[in-house]
Design an enzyme around this catalytic site. Structure first.
Site, PDB file in Angstrom:
ATOM      1  N   GLU A 180       0.521  -1.127  -0.269  1.00  0.00           N
ATOM      2  CA  GLU A 180       0.158   0.283   0.049  1.00  0.00           C
ATOM      3  C   GLU A 180       0.546   1.167  -0.014  1.00  0.00           C
ATOM      4  O   GLU A 180       0.631   1.930  -1.251  1.00  0.00           O
ATOM      5  CB  GLU A 180      -0.883   0.236   1.459  1.00  0.00           C
ATOM      6  CG  GLU A 180      -2.510   0.705   1.225  1.00  0.00           C
ATOM      7  CD  GLU A 180      -2.657   1.309   2.717  1.00  0.00           C
ATOM      8  OE1 GLU A 180      -2.879  -0.126   3.212  1.00  0.00           O
ATOM      9  OE2 GLU A 180      -3.930   2.163   2.836  1.00  0.00           O
ATOM     10  N   ARG A 183      -6.968   3.493  13.530  1.00  0.00           N
ATOM     11  CA  ARG A 183      -7.667   1.965  12.642  1.00  0.00           C
ATOM     12  C   ARG A 183      -8.020   1.417  15.159  1.00  0.00           C
ATOM     13  O   ARG A 183      -9.217   0.284  14.841  1.00  0.00           O
ATOM     14  CB  ARG A 183      -7.830   1.525  12.741  1.00  0.00           C
ATOM     15  CG  ARG A 183      -9.000   0.482  11.565  1.00  0.00           C
ATOM     16  CD  ARG A 183      -8.733   0.251  10.158  1.00  0.00           C
ATOM     17  NE  ARG A 183      -9.234   0.668   9.330  1.00  0.00           N
ATOM     18  CZ  ARG A 183     -10.877   0.676   8.674  1.00  0.00           C
ATOM     19  NH1 ARG A 183     -11.228  -0.270   9.425  1.00  0.00           N
ATOM     20  NH2 ARG A 183     -11.258   0.976   8.071  1.00  0.00           N
ATOM     21  N   GLU A 224     -10.217  -7.450   4.651  1.00  0.00           N
ATOM     22  CA  GLU A 224      -9.735  -8.079   6.300  1.00  0.00           C
ATOM     23  C   GLU A 224     -11.072  -8.387   7.258  1.00  0.00           C
ATOM     24  O   GLU A 224     -10.021  -8.913   7.897  1.00  0.00           O
ATOM     25  CB  GLU A 224      -9.182  -6.145   6.485  1.00  0.00           C
ATOM     26  CG  GLU A 224      -8.356  -5.671   5.021  1.00  0.00           C
ATOM     27  CD  GLU A 224      -7.849  -3.610   5.907  1.00  0.00           C
ATOM     28  OE1 GLU A 224      -8.824  -3.264   5.691  1.00  0.00           O
ATOM     29  OE2 GLU A 224      -7.404  -3.959   6.338  1.00  0.00           O
TER      30      GLU A 224
HETATM   31  N1  MTE Z   1      -5.980 -11.326  -0.666  1.00  0.00           N
HETATM   32  C1  MTE Z   1      -5.356 -11.418  -1.431  1.00  0.00           C
HETATM   33  N2  MTE Z   1      -5.813 -13.257  -2.113  1.00  0.00           N
HETATM   34  N3  MTE Z   1      -4.272 -11.337  -1.440  1.00  0.00           N
HETATM   35  C2  MTE Z   1      -4.284  -9.728  -0.991  1.00  0.00           C
HETATM   36  O1  MTE Z   1      -2.859  -9.018  -0.634  1.00  0.00           O
HETATM   37  N4  MTE Z   1      -4.949  -8.394   0.188  1.00  0.00           N
HETATM   38  C3  MTE Z   1      -5.793  -8.607   1.652  1.00  0.00           C
HETATM   39  C4  MTE Z   1      -7.677  -8.361   1.104  1.00  0.00           C
HETATM   40  N5  MTE Z   1      -7.380 -10.348   0.208  1.00  0.00           N
HETATM   41  C5  MTE Z   1      -5.390  -9.441  -0.294  1.00  0.00           C
HETATM   42  C6  MTE Z   1      -6.395 -10.377  -0.212  1.00  0.00           C
HETATM   43  C7  MTE Z   1      -6.108  -6.889   2.289  1.00  0.00           C
HETATM   44  S1  MTE Z   1      -5.069  -5.986   3.202  1.00  0.00           S
HETATM   45  C8  MTE Z   1      -6.910  -5.936   1.699  1.00  0.00           C
HETATM   46  S2  MTE Z   1      -6.941  -4.536   2.037  1.00  0.00           S
HETATM   47  C9  MTE Z   1      -8.133  -6.504   0.598  1.00  0.00           C
HETATM   48  O2  MTE Z   1      -7.568  -7.380   0.300  1.00  0.00           O
HETATM   49  C10 MTE Z   1      -8.459  -5.670  -0.483  1.00  0.00           C
HETATM   50  O3  MTE Z   1      -9.164  -5.908  -2.191  1.00  0.00           O
HETATM   51  P1  MTE Z   1     -10.568  -5.719  -1.856  1.00  0.00           P
HETATM   52  O4  MTE Z   1     -10.456  -3.883  -0.850  1.00  0.00           O
HETATM   53  O5  MTE Z   1     -10.675  -5.637  -3.093  1.00  0.00           O
HETATM   54  O6  MTE Z   1     -11.661  -6.234  -0.459  1.00  0.00           O
HETATM   55  N1  LUZ Z   2      -5.289   1.783   4.583  1.00  0.00           N
HETATM   56  C1  LUZ Z   2      -5.707   3.674   4.665  1.00  0.00           C
HETATM   57  C2  LUZ Z   2      -6.209   0.964   5.081  1.00  0.00           C
HETATM   58  O1  LUZ Z   2      -5.054   4.778   4.134  1.00  0.00           O
HETATM   59  N2  LUZ Z   2      -6.381   3.779   5.522  1.00  0.00           N
HETATM   60  C3  LUZ Z   2      -7.782   2.930   6.486  1.00  0.00           C
HETATM   61  O2  LUZ Z   2      -8.558   3.188   7.041  1.00  0.00           O
HETATM   62  C4  LUZ Z   2      -6.627   1.680   5.732  1.00  0.00           C
HETATM   63  N3  LUZ Z   2      -8.055   0.652   6.583  1.00  0.00           N
HETATM   64  C5  LUZ Z   2      -7.748  -0.865   6.449  1.00  0.00           C
HETATM   65  C6  LUZ Z   2      -6.649  -0.958   5.913  1.00  0.00           C
HETATM   66  N4  LUZ Z   2      -5.840  -0.116   5.119  1.00  0.00           N
HETATM   67 MO1  MOS Z   3      -4.979  -3.588   3.186  1.00  0.00          MO
HETATM   68  S1  MOS Z   3      -4.241  -3.780   4.879  1.00  0.00           S
HETATM   69  O1  MOS Z   3      -5.900  -2.013   3.825  1.00  0.00           O
HETATM   70  O2  MOS Z   3      -3.724  -3.724   1.990  1.00  0.00           O
END
Ligand code: MTE
Ligand code: LUZ
Ligand code: MOS
Length: 753
Positions: free
Chosen positions: A227, A305, A708
């Site tokens: 990120e 958070r 998450e």
């Molecule tokens: N699933 C897989 N297979 N690989 C990933 O890197 N990242 C997780 C989750 N599921 C991830 C995953 C995280 S930290 C987040 S924030 C969300 O996927 C992001 O995708 P979304 O917002 O489309 O759910």
């Molecule tokens: N990233 C961010 C995040 O920039 N703000 C958020 O609130 C957050 N929450 C979950 C995962 N990534």
């Molecule tokens: Mo997930 S920690 O918001 O990339």
């Protein structure tokens, strides 16, 4: 219904960055990083590295044409170190050579002299010494804790220690930068945030954003680790490509990736909690010491958070939560699935667990007594609306006879000397939206081509979570055409600008809603055109069903292909660029009150563990979950997301142990020393039921985010194992400390203090 990502992954056809074909002129990069955790740079000698075979150029901070700064929120992180180094793994020089091995070999020949400075690795130690990322703490307050301590029948105070977690995405940090005509660059990188790459590279190179095209096809996993922390590696290749006018590629080795990048934040937390005699929580005061590492990165929103989720699924009328962002000499810790939420929730669960012994009430009865009800207020002022904590809790008790489970375990434990079982319930509640309101925006670009096929570009990054598939399904559902017609394009800043990271579980929500606005706009034009052409007055009488047009329910003998081609011939616009911003959310960062989340995700889980009390090893025998997903867009994806997150969460509190020594050196820097759950450790019995009759207006097709929230079920594994250990050795004062590795279990089993 094919999710072409999974098909291609299985066939080995998916292209990750290291698979892309590159021109023969391309160079390879390697990073020389600080070998000490804190010090002053006295001299840098590059001669030997430059003379090394195949080396083309070596870059240091003085070669940066723009600003030597990559900090996204606070500008406290240099791309290449200048005077000081702050952690082991901080980039000092970037070497480019004709081959990857030549670059890596040359990186070993850089010589730097340092004056060593004091190294801090512990957050409380940092706090005591005044080493903070920002001087003021963040404080979330509801009610007034100080007025109620006197009224409490029981007050418990304790400290909770939580460890970090390595992301261990399969694809390590990677990037390739290509010089383009006119002094610009195309950067392909493994980032969750292509706009951050574009913005930061532009500022590092002192060129405008429109000179940089930032692109991602997919990631081999991100989990938050890309990120913010993909930026340095992309900017390094951008710098070299810009200077040398040649494509430059950098792939971090696994060990470099583990050493140089930040992880989940370890926390030390002190709490004081007050109960009534029946187990009602009256007051909760907690102070979190967050181990931020050497730079801010995303630590402050992560701390937000933690504070927002400090009461997990419970209503507590008086709360004072304080968070200190402590600066240590470790790589800057960063986003990781749950984003500070898990750390906040673990502490309140520990408090309840500890109090349950003193109150003589079982933890699940205290949990149930304090569970959120409709209209209850979170510590940040938002009220529970359409809450599902109670429903999920009731459903799990209805489905599984918890009293029978308990009796079975008691029988098992009294019949077995060397094996003990334990159980625990773990409810979750997770807010959906970026806590920083501004970030809750997305755009989509949809083209319908004259052959009836559709291409969709959004800011969403596919990292295995299935967001592309969900967006395709949303579009197919709106146009009412076959999914095979819909393609999701790469994520590219020339098609979607000013995108937010795919993070906060809101990728599918934000980009799916944007895509849905664009598709609806095109559909409306198509239907209007059709109605006009055929003299149909009421456009509501027209609909597409399964690629065919129907008027007043009757088949018009006219296909989607006919419609699209005709519209094109009649000069109807078949493209749309749309924008979505989550409505009705706001947050006042002065008072830390508002309505930061569009909605919340709820659920409850039941864990059963079995501990081998001779060896200290354990297994999670079963996990039963009732999870609120609203109306799932894709049950297979959502189920696999829930399972994956669950196991990752279990890993965090059990096997995964990150160890830095007092010099700030990572000792667990490869897979022989860092253990993650494998398929054998994964609970054999995972049952997940999606709560019925839950509808979620803010989510596309009434869905809820999945990425998450289920991670935090994993915390239940800690308590289930702990309860088994305690039933073997009831005399033990066991610390609240995770991960609860088999080594730690063994020590606790036979420590009779
Ligand atoms: N699933 C897989 N297979 N690989 C990933 O890197 N990242 C997780 C989750 N599921 C991830 C995953 C995280 S930290 C987040 S924030 C969300 O996927 C992001 O995708 P979304 O917002 O489309 O759910
Ligand atoms: N990233 C961010 C995040 O920039 N703000 C958020 O609130 C957050 N929450 C979950 C995962 N990534
Ligand atoms: Mo997930 S920690 O918001 O990339």
């Amino acid at each position: 219904m094919k999710n072409y990502d999974s098909v291609r992954h299985v066939k080995g056809e998916s292209l990750f960055i290291d698979d892309l074909s590159i021109p023969s002129s391309a160079l390879f990069g390697a990073v020389y990083a600080s070998p000490i955790a804190h010090g002053k740079i006295l001299s840098i000698s590059l001669e030997e590295a430059k003379a090394s075979e195949g080396v083309v150029a070596v870059f240091t901070q003085s070669d940066i044409p723009g600003v030597n700064q990559i900090g996204g929120i606070i500008h406290d992180e240099k791309l290449l170190a200048s005077e000081y180094v702050h952690f082991i793994g901080e980039p000092i020089a970037f070497i480019t050579a004709k081959t990857q091995s030549q670059a890596r070999l040359a990186a070993k020949k850089v010589k730097v002299e340092f004056e060593k400075l004091e190294v801090i690795t512990d957050p409380k130690d940092a706090f005591r010494k005044g080493s903070l990322i920002v001087n003021d703490p963040k404080i979330y307050i509801n009610g007034n804790v100080d007025e109620v301590w006197d009224k409490c029948d029981l007050i418990v105070e304790d400290t909770v220690e939580l460890g970090g977690q390595e992301h261990l995405y399969l694809e390590t940090q990677s990037s390739i930068s290509y010089p383009t005509e006119g002094g610009g660059l195309k950067i392909i990188s493994s980032t969750q945030n292509p706009t951050a790459i574009q913005r930061t590279a532009a500022s590092v190179l002192n060129i405008s954003a429109n000179q940089i095209e930032s692109e991602v096809s997919r990631l081999g996993g991100g989990f938050g680790g890309k990120e913010d922390q993909a930026t340095a590696w992309a900017c390094l290749t951008a710098l070299a490509a810009y200077k040398l006018k040649k494509p430059v590629k950098l792939i971090l080795s696994r060990q470099d990736d583990m050493r140089m990048t930040g992880k989940r934040h370890p926390y030390t937390s002190d709490y004081k909690i007050g109960f009534s005699g029946e187990g009602k929580i009256l007051a909760y005061e907690v102070t979190y010491y967050q181990n931020a590492g050497a730079a801010a990165d995303l630590s402050l929103p992560i701390l937000d958070r933690t504070l927002a989720h400090c009461t997990n699924s419970y209503f507590i009328p008086n709360v004072k939560a304080t968070g200190w962002c402590c600066k240590t000499n470790l790589p800057p810790n960063t986003a990781f699935r749950g984003f500070g939420g898990p750390q906040g929730m673990f502490v309140i669960e520990s408090a309840i667990h500890k109090a349950s012994k003193l109150l003589g009430i079982e933890p699940h009865l205290i949990q149930a007594l304090n569970l959120f009800k409709e209209g209850d207020e979170f510590p940040y002022g938002q009220k529970i609306e359409n809450g599902k904590s109670q429903e999920c809790w009731q459903r799990i008790f209805e489905k599984y006879d918890i009293d029978a489970v308990k009796r079975d375990l008691e029988t098992f434990n009294s019949n077995n000397k060397l094996f003990k079982k334990g159980y625990a319930l773990m409810p979750i509640c997770f807010g959906i939206s970026f806590t920083h309101t501004m970030l809750n925006q997305a755009s989509a670009l949809v083209h319908v081509y004259s052959d009836g096929s559709v291409g969709i570009s959004t800011g969403a990054i596919e990292m295995g979570q299935g967001v592309n598939m969900k967006i395709r399904q949303i579009a197919a559902n709106i146009f009412n055409v076959n999914l095979s017609r819909i393609k999701s394009e790469t994520t590219n800043t020339t098609r979607n600008a000013n995108t937010s990271a795919t993070a906060a579980s809101s990728g599918a929500d934000l980009n799916g809603n944007a895509a849905s606005i664009a598709c609806n706009a095109i559909l409306k034009r198509l239907i209007n055109f059709f109605a006009e052409k055929n003299n149909i007055e009421d456009i509501n009488s027209v609909e597409i069903r399964n690629e065919k047009l129907f008027v007043n329910g009757a088949d018009f003998n006219y296909s989607w292909n006919d419609l699209v081609l005709n519209a094109y011939h009649n000069r109807i616009n078949l493209s749309e660029h749309s924008f979505y911003a989550t409505p009705d959310i706001y947050f006042d960062t002065k008072t830390n009150k508002g309505k930061p989340f569009a909605y919340h995700v709820y659920g409850t889980s039941l864990f059963i563990s079995k501990v081998d009390c001779l060896r200290g090893t354990y297994e999670i025998e079963s996990v039963k979950i009732i999870h609120d997903i609203g109306q799932s867009i894709n049950k297979v994806i959502d189920r696999s997301q829930a399972e994956g997150a669950l196991v990752q969460g279990i890993g965090w509190v059990t096997l995964e142990e990150i160890i830095y020594n007092s010099d700030g050196r990572l000792l667990t820097d490869n897979l022989s020393t860092y253990k993650v759950p494998d398929i054998n450790f994964t609970p054999k019995d995972i049952e997940i039921e999606f709560l019925e009759n839950s509808y979620n207006k803010p989510g596309p097709m009434n869905s809820k985010a999945i990425g998450e929230p289920p991670f935090m079920y994993g915390i239940g594994a800690y308590f289930a194992i702990r309860n088994a250990v305690e039933s073997f050795n009831g005399r033990k004062e066991m610390k609240y400390e995770a991960p609860l590795t088999p080594e730690r279990v063994l020590m606790n089993l036979y420590n009779n203090k």
